[in-house]
Design an enzyme around this catalytic site. Structure first.
Site, PDB file in Angstrom:
ATOM      1  N   HIS A  59       0.862  -1.186   0.000  1.00 38.36           N
ATOM      2  CA  HIS A  59       0.000   0.000   0.000  1.00 38.36           C
ATOM      3  C   HIS A  59       0.897   1.234   0.000  1.00 38.36           C
ATOM      4  O   HIS A  59       0.726   2.129  -0.800  1.00 38.36           O
ATOM      5  CB  HIS A  59      -0.945  -0.017   1.213  1.00 38.36           C
ATOM      6  CG  HIS A  59      -1.935   1.116   1.220  1.00 38.36           C
ATOM      7  ND1 HIS A  59      -2.991   1.195   2.057  1.00 38.36           N
ATOM      8  CD2 HIS A  59      -1.991   2.233   0.474  1.00 38.36           C
ATOM      9  CE1 HIS A  59      -3.679   2.305   1.819  1.00 38.36           C
ATOM     10  NE2 HIS A  59      -3.082   2.966   0.874  1.00 38.36           N
ATOM     11  N   HIS A  76       2.735  10.789   1.025  1.00 41.19           N
ATOM     12  CA  HIS A  76       3.686  10.205   1.974  1.00 41.19           C
ATOM     13  C   HIS A  76       5.153  10.383   1.575  1.00 41.19           C
ATOM     14  O   HIS A  76       5.984  10.683   2.415  1.00 41.19           O
ATOM     15  CB  HIS A  76       3.397   8.714   2.138  1.00 41.19           C
ATOM     16  CG  HIS A  76       1.968   8.412   2.452  1.00 41.19           C
ATOM     17  ND1 HIS A  76       1.401   8.708   3.672  1.00 41.19           N
ATOM     18  CD2 HIS A  76       0.975   7.877   1.698  1.00 41.19           C
ATOM     19  CE1 HIS A  76       0.129   8.336   3.657  1.00 41.19           C
ATOM     20  NE2 HIS A  76      -0.161   7.835   2.475  1.00 41.19           N
ATOM     21  N   GLU A  88       0.546   8.140  -3.515  1.00 39.81           N
ATOM     22  CA  GLU A  88       1.441   7.740  -2.425  1.00 39.81           C
ATOM     23  C   GLU A  88       2.633   8.680  -2.320  1.00 39.81           C
ATOM     24  O   GLU A  88       3.062   9.034  -1.229  1.00 39.81           O
ATOM     25  CB  GLU A  88       1.904   6.284  -2.611  1.00 39.81           C
ATOM     26  CG  GLU A  88       0.791   5.256  -2.400  1.00 39.81           C
ATOM     27  CD  GLU A  88       0.193   5.283  -0.991  1.00 39.81           C
ATOM     28  OE1 GLU A  88       0.962   5.233  -0.025  1.00 39.81           O
ATOM     29  OE2 GLU A  88      -1.036   5.370  -0.873  1.00 39.81           O
TER      30      GLU A  88
END
Ligand code: NAG
Ligand code: NAG
Ligand code: NAG
Ligand code: NAG
Ligand code: NAG
Length: 245
Positions: free
Chosen positions: A65, A116, A112
């Site tokens: 993920h 992040h 992502e």
């Protein structure tokens, strides 16, 4: 003014300055003082189940993920994702970090990175897109979750597992306790469904326990686009590890 008054004034000014600065830093929309990394696996069948999307043949192995900071997101909006920078990784990316829900996989990777990657990029070891995505792939291989679960006899589609059985099996391999997240039982059912496993790392990539409560809720953080906002920490009850949606 009396010395005592001056003294009070100085103290007051000092406190105000400290408090003001503190307040300013903490009112900033990003929390840059993150402490640990999460390496997050998800179970594609459960991801499909949550979205009630007709995913075609979700992979029958745990996929990536993401690689996240514990308390930061969207840290640098001007650092744009550029798939060309990771062109050498695409074969592995497609296999181990697929977007099971959308056909445009690039979108998931961009998401992502934006959310992040731009935060953990404060580490020298992750300060480029190439380094960020390579490191995640490296951790995936190193943790080797799929092989360990299989060796421990924890396989999808068979019996239900008591959550503690899965938890203890993982702890026996890694010597740390990862965080396991589940989808709550559906109406009229009693079993929860395993969806996500988060491993915690220090900033120098040593596995650590995931204990200590999270101040910053990641339930809110995981986003609708990727359908994990419904996952919560599993209870110690029977757990489904589904082999089909
Ligand atoms: C944000 O990213 C841009 C582009 O890589 C970079 O030039 C800039 O220094 C970064 N800003 C911060 C605060 O890290
Ligand atoms: C994307 O990365 C490639 C390779 O590093 C570079 O040549 C290209 O200019 C970048 N594109 C953008 C829009 O920054
Ligand atoms: C896929 O998504 C990326 C990032 O949002 C976008 O740049 C690209 O054009 C999309 N590709 C297709 C084929 O839609
Ligand atoms: C994690 O916690 C367990 C149980 O509390 C402990 O035995 C183990 O040594 C810890 N592992 C690390 C790497 O701190
Ligand atoms: C675990 O139990 C709590 C309290 O009963 C409940 O609110 C939560 O939804 C349950 N979690 C799962 C994943 O079923």
């Amino acid at each position: 003014m009396k010395p005592v008054t001056i003294c009070c004034l100085v103290v007051w000014c000092f406190c105000f300055a400290v408090y003001g600065t503190h307040k300013f830093l903490h009112s900033s929309p990003h929390f840059h003082d993150w402490k640990k990394l999460y390496f997050v696996y998800h179970w594609p069948v459960t991801v499909c189940k949550m979205i009630e999307n007709d995913c075609d043949n979700p992979p029958m192995y745990w996929t990536i993920h993401g690689l996240w900071a514990d308390k930061a997101e969207d840290c640098n909006k001007s650092w744009h994702f550029n798939v060309t920078e990771i062109k050498d990784l695409l074969v592995d990316m497609r296999q181990y970090w697929p977007d099971v829900l959308h056909t445009n996989r690039t979108k998931f990777w961009k998401h992502e990175w934006d959310k992040h990657g731009t935060c953990v990029a404060t580490l020298k070891s992750l300060n480029s897109q190439k380094k960020y995505f390579s490191k995640a792939l490296e951790l995936y291989e190193k943790l080797d979750l799929n092989s360990y679960l299989f060796k421990l006899g924890i396989k999808p589609g068979g019996n239900y597992y008591q959550l503690s059985t899965i938890q203890e099996a993982l702890t026996s391999v890694y010597n740390v306790t990862p965080k396991i997240q589940c989808l709550s039982p559906e109406q009229g059912e009693e079993v929860q469904t395993i969806g996500q496993i988060k491993f915690c790392f220090t900033k120098d990539f040593t596995l650590r326990n995931c204990t200590e409560s999270e101040v910053y809720s990641y339930a809110a953080h995981e986003n609708m686009l990727f359908g994990t906002e419904d996952l919560s920490v599993c209870n110690d009850t029977l757990t489904n590890y589904p082999s089909h949606v």
